[in-house]
Structure formats: C-alpha cells, structure tokens
Motif scaffolding. Structure first.
Motif, PDB file in Angstrom:
ATOM      1  N   GLU A   3      -4.272  -9.202   2.860  1.00  0.00           N
ATOM      2  CA  GLU A   3      -4.162  -7.755   3.006  1.00  0.00           C
ATOM      3  C   GLU A   3      -5.560  -7.173   3.094  1.00  0.00           C
ATOM      4  N   HIS A   4      -5.667  -6.022   3.739  1.00  0.00           N
ATOM      5  CA  HIS A   4      -6.966  -5.368   3.837  1.00  0.00           C
ATOM      6  C   HIS A   4      -6.897  -3.987   3.200  1.00  0.00           C
ATOM      7  N   THR A   5      -8.076  -3.471   2.937  1.00  0.00           N
ATOM      8  CA  THR A   5      -8.214  -2.131   2.383  1.00  0.00           C
ATOM      9  C   THR A   5      -9.062  -1.336   3.365  1.00  0.00           C
ATOM     10  N   SER A   7     -10.713   2.853   4.292  1.00  0.00           N
ATOM     11  CA  SER A   7     -10.943   4.232   3.891  1.00  0.00           C
ATOM     12  C   SER A   7     -11.788   4.887   4.968  1.00  0.00           C
ATOM     13  N   GLN A 110     -12.932  -0.900   7.157  1.00  0.00           N
ATOM     14  CA  GLN A 110     -11.825  -1.775   6.772  1.00  0.00           C
ATOM     15  C   GLN A 110     -12.418  -3.061   6.222  1.00  0.00           C
ATOM     16  N   THR A 112     -11.501  -6.961   4.119  1.00  0.00           N
ATOM     17  CA  THR A 112     -10.655  -7.978   3.512  1.00  0.00           C
ATOM     18  C   THR A 112     -11.571  -8.951   2.787  1.00  0.00           C
ATOM     19  N   ARG A 125      -7.885  -5.861  -4.431  1.00  0.00           N
ATOM     20  CA  ARG A 125      -7.822  -4.635  -3.626  1.00  0.00           C
ATOM     21  C   ARG A 125      -8.615  -3.513  -4.279  1.00  0.00           C
ATOM     22  N   LYS A 126      -8.606  -3.451  -5.606  1.00  0.00           N
ATOM     23  CA  LYS A 126      -9.403  -2.442  -6.305  1.00  0.00           C
ATOM     24  C   LYS A 126     -10.891  -2.688  -6.050  1.00  0.00           C
ATOM     25  N   GLU A 128     -12.161  -4.204  -3.418  1.00  0.00           N
ATOM     26  CA  GLU A 128     -12.398  -3.825  -2.023  1.00  0.00           C
ATOM     27  C   GLU A 128     -12.576  -2.316  -1.909  1.00  0.00           C
ATOM     28  N   LYS A 129     -11.728  -1.567  -2.586  1.00  0.00           N
ATOM     29  CA  LYS A 129     -11.782  -0.095  -2.532  1.00  0.00           C
ATOM     30  C   LYS A 129     -13.112   0.420  -3.080  1.00  0.00           C
TER      31      LYS A 129
END
Length: 158
Positions: A3-5, A7, A110, A112, A125-126, A128-129
């Motif tokens: 999955e990717h993140t 913003s 973006q 990953t 994911r956190k 990555e964000k």
C-alpha cells in the motif's frame, strides 16, 4: 501488494521552481530533515540525477540507500530503491500540477516504504505519512524562501 501513502500541498511558486528544488539533491540536507547526506552517483543525458545515494536518519530508521530516479516529465519524477541496508522498498513520486494560472503548484507526494524488519502495516503507513508531511512542509518552505536562500553555513555572496 504494498500500500502507498500520499499527500498534497500547494506551493506559491511555478512548477519549474518547485521541480528545480526537488532536483537539487545537494541541498536536501537543508530542507528535508531526515536526509543528512545526498550524493549523485550518475546522471542522464540531460544532466538530471539517475542514481542518488542518500544517508537517512529518521529516528528509528537510519539507512544508507541508493535510489534510481525516473524523470517522467517536467511535472513528475518517480524513484525506486536500488539498494539499502534497512529497506526492502522505497518507491515514491512527486507530481506537480499548475494552479492559479501557473503561479502556484499543487504538489502530490506518494510513497511506499517496506522495511526488512517486521513492522505492522498501520505503523508503516504512519511513518510514511510523517515522512511525506515533513518533506512537503520542508519543500514548501524551501521553495517559498526563494532561490537565493543560502544553504546552512553558506555565505550569500557565493
């Protein structure tokens, strides 16, 4: 499937100015926070970085890795991991969209990330964000400070 993140942020500058900062790897330590060193290992026929070695210190993740860059257009660049001590995957991209008649740019980042050590997807994911948000904030500050902003410790008359 990983999955990717992603913003986005709007920067008060034209896409060419934003891409100029993104492509200036030597100055990454000035604005990215996590990147402590950046070294261009190879360039394409247009003089753009093809492979870049980055020394990363993001708290729990400290790594020396090499990324391969793909300059898709004047408004998009992507990268993928070539080698790393800690990471299994580090794929990302910046996509720039002109707004306000080209005076501003919407930047979408973006990312990953997959590490070699076991880590819960939610924690990954956190992370990555956090990386994305810090990078976008740093990019915005760097671009909007103007092209003449000196690197830390540099004299303005360089």
């Amino acid at each position: 499937m990983a999955e990717h993140t992603s913003s986005s942020i709007t920067i008060e500058a034209a896409p060419a100015e934003v891409m100029g900062v993104i492509a200036d790897f030597a100055r990454y330590p000035d604005w990215t926070g996590e990147v402590k060193e950046a070294e261009i290992l190879s360039k394409d026929e247009q003089g753009r970085a093809e492979q870049v070695r980055l020394l990363l210190d993001a708290g729990a993740i400290k790594d020396d890795h090499t990324l391969a860059y793909n300059w898709i257009s004047d408004h998009e660049v992507s990268w993928s991991l070539v080698k790393s001590q800690m990471l299994r995957t580090l794929d990302g991209s910046y996509r720039l969209v002109p707004v306000a008649g080209g005076a501003h740019t919407e930047v979408t980042y973006q990312l990953t990330v997959d590490v070699k050590i076991p880590m819960l997807g939610m924690i990954k994911r956190k992370a990555e964000k956090v990386i994305i948000d810090r990078a976008l904030d740093g990019l915005k500050k760097r671009v909007e400070s103007g092209p003449a902003a000196p690197a830390a410790g540099e004299a303005k008359s360089r």
